[in-house]
Design a protein around this motif. Structure first.
Motif, PDB file in Angstrom:
ATOM      1  N   ASP A   9      -1.462   0.893  -8.647  1.00 45.64           N
ATOM      2  CA  ASP A   9      -2.657   1.042  -9.479  1.00 45.64           C
ATOM      3  C   ASP A   9      -3.513  -0.222  -9.405  1.00 45.64           C
ATOM      4  N   ARG A  67      -9.447   2.134  -0.920  1.00 44.01           N
ATOM      5  CA  ARG A  67      -8.590   3.186  -1.473  1.00 44.01           C
ATOM      6  C   ARG A  67      -8.874   3.393  -2.969  1.00 44.01           C
ATOM      7  N   PHE A  81       0.815  -1.219   0.000  1.00 40.39           N
ATOM      8  CA  PHE A  81       0.000   0.000   0.000  1.00 40.39           C
ATOM      9  C   PHE A  81       0.850   1.271   0.000  1.00 40.39           C
ATOM     10  N   ASP A  82       2.032   1.198   0.636  1.00 42.31           N
ATOM     11  CA  ASP A  82       2.902   2.372   0.690  1.00 42.31           C
ATOM     12  C   ASP A  82       3.335   2.832  -0.698  1.00 42.31           C
ATOM     13  N   LYS A  83       3.360   1.890  -1.644  1.00 48.65           N
ATOM     14  CA  LYS A  83       3.828   2.261  -2.990  1.00 48.65           C
ATOM     15  C   LYS A  83       2.714   2.819  -3.878  1.00 48.65           C
ATOM     16  N   ASN A  84       1.516   3.021  -3.289  1.00 48.78           N
ATOM     17  CA  ASN A  84       0.399   3.553  -4.089  1.00 48.78           C
ATOM     18  C   ASN A  84       0.163   2.800  -5.387  1.00 48.78           C
ATOM     19  N   ILE A  86      -8.513   1.242  -5.313  1.00 48.03           N
ATOM     20  CA  ILE A  86      -7.569   0.495  -6.142  1.00 48.03           C
ATOM     21  C   ILE A  86      -8.278  -0.710  -6.769  1.00 48.03           C
TER      22      ILE A  86
END
Lengths: 409, 409
Positions: free
Chosen positions: B61, B83, B56-59, B85
């Motif tokens: 797609d 989020r 999740f920290d890497k955002n 995603i």
């Protein structure tokens, strides 16, 4: 939001579409229906138009092209695409002839063209090639793609009818046209295989390049041979790819019980796809009929509404779309009244045998010769499965001929 | 445009996905791969993470959820959907337990959830239900949905192995888990049928409501009976709808040669859909394996990239999603050591016969009793095709027992 829909044609498919659309909650009823024949008796509940311009004058969001005339179909479809309108078509002959131009019109003007109903009617094979198989490497695609031929073969094998009786029954049931030659000589299948090749391999080969042989000359001997071996005959279309290129041919084929095509009967169609990752898949469904074909057209409309279009992602637009087919030999049983036909067309024959005035041979035939042979009246061909040896074939043929002799003594 | 992808799990499916992604031109290689077991030996070319937060920290797609633990899978999938995603999942247990919440999270936060690989691995059945069948009225959906059970049945029927031998072979080949009970007792199939029912009929029934009986108690007698009648046994899942409601059950079933499920062997799965307009369709493909399942995951990613999401258009969000199943009787052959079991569970028995200390009966069983019977050790059930009469069954059973007696004389 109601969408405006223009419909060309109100034959079997158009009526199937109309019947389905009336029942749905979205009621996507065409506001214009253009038909050709002013003298034909038609439903009095529906207002028909006889001028194609009426469709375009209404600024439709979607056009359904469901006529049989190939030139007019191309005219309406390309006119619509030039206006950026999304077109749904079921016209395999037209599509097979003009796909490169139609793809180009989609790219230039932004309209979409969907045509699931054009191949194997109700089976969503084009959609699956374009979505599920989009990034998979397809090795081969094979199919039973003509409902009339398959119906005839089912009647021969399951009900013991002769070819002529089965053909007449197919015509009575409305599966075959009054001139059924395109159905039984493989020409209809060639259009469909040509479309599938484009979506499977990204190449346009043109149906004239596809080696095509139909079921029109199937004789009692070949049918008796298949039965005596516990096999069936199916008209199989196949395209495959290796590092050298694509091969494609259509030929009546002996299939064994463990082959999934063995159980495909009557007006059903089926498609087998072999790919690198998803591996073997097999789809079977109705390949003809007003409702299944109309439902495929309706399905395309819903997909288009949801934003779906074909990506043609296997097509490499930097390279020419046309591909010269690499067609290697197919192992066949050939029957002919002339020994010369056999000698000129069969390579490395495993035997040549004359029984009762017919020459039989097993050997490899170059697919490029198939289409020429397809025009001769007295030649019949059957592709053979690998496990079937020459001596199996010969023994069965002699057995059949012997029992015939007994019958006539 | 490169997309950031986070992957949970690197088992059979995760490795299949990775192997495919590396070969593709788009190279959708995950930038984070989270695994659980720090002690397991793994490829040294890939950097693994052991903390789910790293994904999740890497955002990302897209998130690929390919783990087996159901609670953790739900945690990651729901966190990602909250989020916004897009999530691809192959976890049928998790999906079957939580679909209503997961559909809601998609609606509220706009992220998409695709899960083609969760049912029948490589066969695009969910995609087709959501697109091609979106506006068609589905009457029934039937399938062979567990590769391990089907592999075991193939070894029994095609190679003459006993149930125990076939199960051991399936475990050696990696098709069945070391604890194979979920595969063979129908529980895995129930998760998959529950997911299919939602997409086919728009209702969430919950797998506990699905009448489920597995192949774990199949005995020599039932196998010999099937063989003597020229039939095979397949573990068939079926859901059907009529005006009164939906029925759903999973039960070992005698199938005849003309049934398309007859030829589905080994780790293949198959699905048959019957609908109002498209009518009968049948899909067959690999139902297990690293590459076919990984390719279905990859295919979902491509579909999501193209803008595709499930519309759930058969779900009526104004009405409760939950449906109480209407389960009518299924005609079965039951075998039990206790006559009481038969008398309590079989309605209108066509016969009850004791042979060699086992009671056999043919009659209707209420599907709601199936799941209770599934937990007993000494009861075996076989659903019967309509054409098979009681006297056929009885004659075959007596024949088998007689020849056994002869063997032991």
């Amino acid at each position: 939001m109601t969408k405006r829909i223009g419909l060309f044609g109100f034959g079997v498919v158009g009526q199937g579409y109309y019947q389905i659309a009336k029942k749905q909650k979205e009621k996507w009823i065409p506001d214009t229906i253009v038909v050709k024949d002013q003298k034909k008796r038609r439903s009095s509940d529906i207002r028909f138009s006889y001028d194609s311009q009426d469709v375009f004058d209404k600024n439709p969001d979607y056009i359904l092209e469901l006529i049989s005339n190939m030139e007019e179909a191309y005219e309406y479809a390309s006119e619509a695409l030039k206006r950026g309108i999304t077109v749904i078509s079921a016209n395999k002959k037209m599509l097979s002839a003009h796909l490169p131009e139609l793809i180009n019109l989609q790219k230039v003007f932004g309209g979409k063209l969907l045509y699931e109903a054009s191949v194997a009617a109700g089976i969503p094979v084009i959609t699956n090639l374009e979505t599920h198989f989009e990034e998979d490497n397809i090795i081969s695609i094979e199919g039973i793609l003509n409902g009339s031929s398959n119906y005839i073969l089912s009647r021969i094998f399951n009900n013991g009818l002769s070819f002529g009786e089965a053909l007449r029954l197919a015509q009575q049931k409305g599966f075959a046209e009054s001139d059924p030659s395109f159905d039984i000589n493989g020409s209809d299948v060639a259009s469909k295989l040509n479309i599938l090749i484009l979506h499977a391999f990204g190449k346009f080969v043109g149906e004239k390049q596809i080696a095509t042989f139909g079921i029109q000359n199937l004789g009692e001997d070949e049918i008796a041979l298949a039965k005596s071996l516990g096999l069936k005959i199916k008209l199989i279309a196949k395209a495959e790819k290796d590092y050298r290129g694509i091969s494609a041919y259509i030929i009546p084929t002996l299939v064994e019980e463990s082959n999934p095509f063995f159980g495909v009967e009557n007006e059903y169609n089926a498609v087998k796809i072999n790919s690198e990752h998803l591996q073997d898949q097999f789809y079977q469904g109705k390949g003809a009929g007003s409702l299944p074909t109309g439902a495929a057209v309706y399905g395309d409309l819903i997909k288009a509404r949801n934003g779906f279009g074909y990506n043609y992602s296997k097509v490499n637009f930097d390279k020419p779309l046309d591909e010269k087919l690499l067609n290697l030999g197919v192992r066949v049983l050939i029957k002919s009244k002339s020994e010369e036909i056999i000698e000129t067309n069969i390579f490395s024959p495993e035997f040549i045998k004359c029984i009762d005035g017919f020459y039989f041979s097993v050997g490899k035939i170059k697919p490029k010769n198939l289409s020429k042979l397809n025009e001769l009246k007295e030649v019949s061909l059957l592709a053979l499965p690998d496990f079937l040896t020459s001596s199996d074939v010969l023994k069965s043929l002699e057995g059949i001929k012997k029992s015939e002799e007994l019958l006539f003594k």
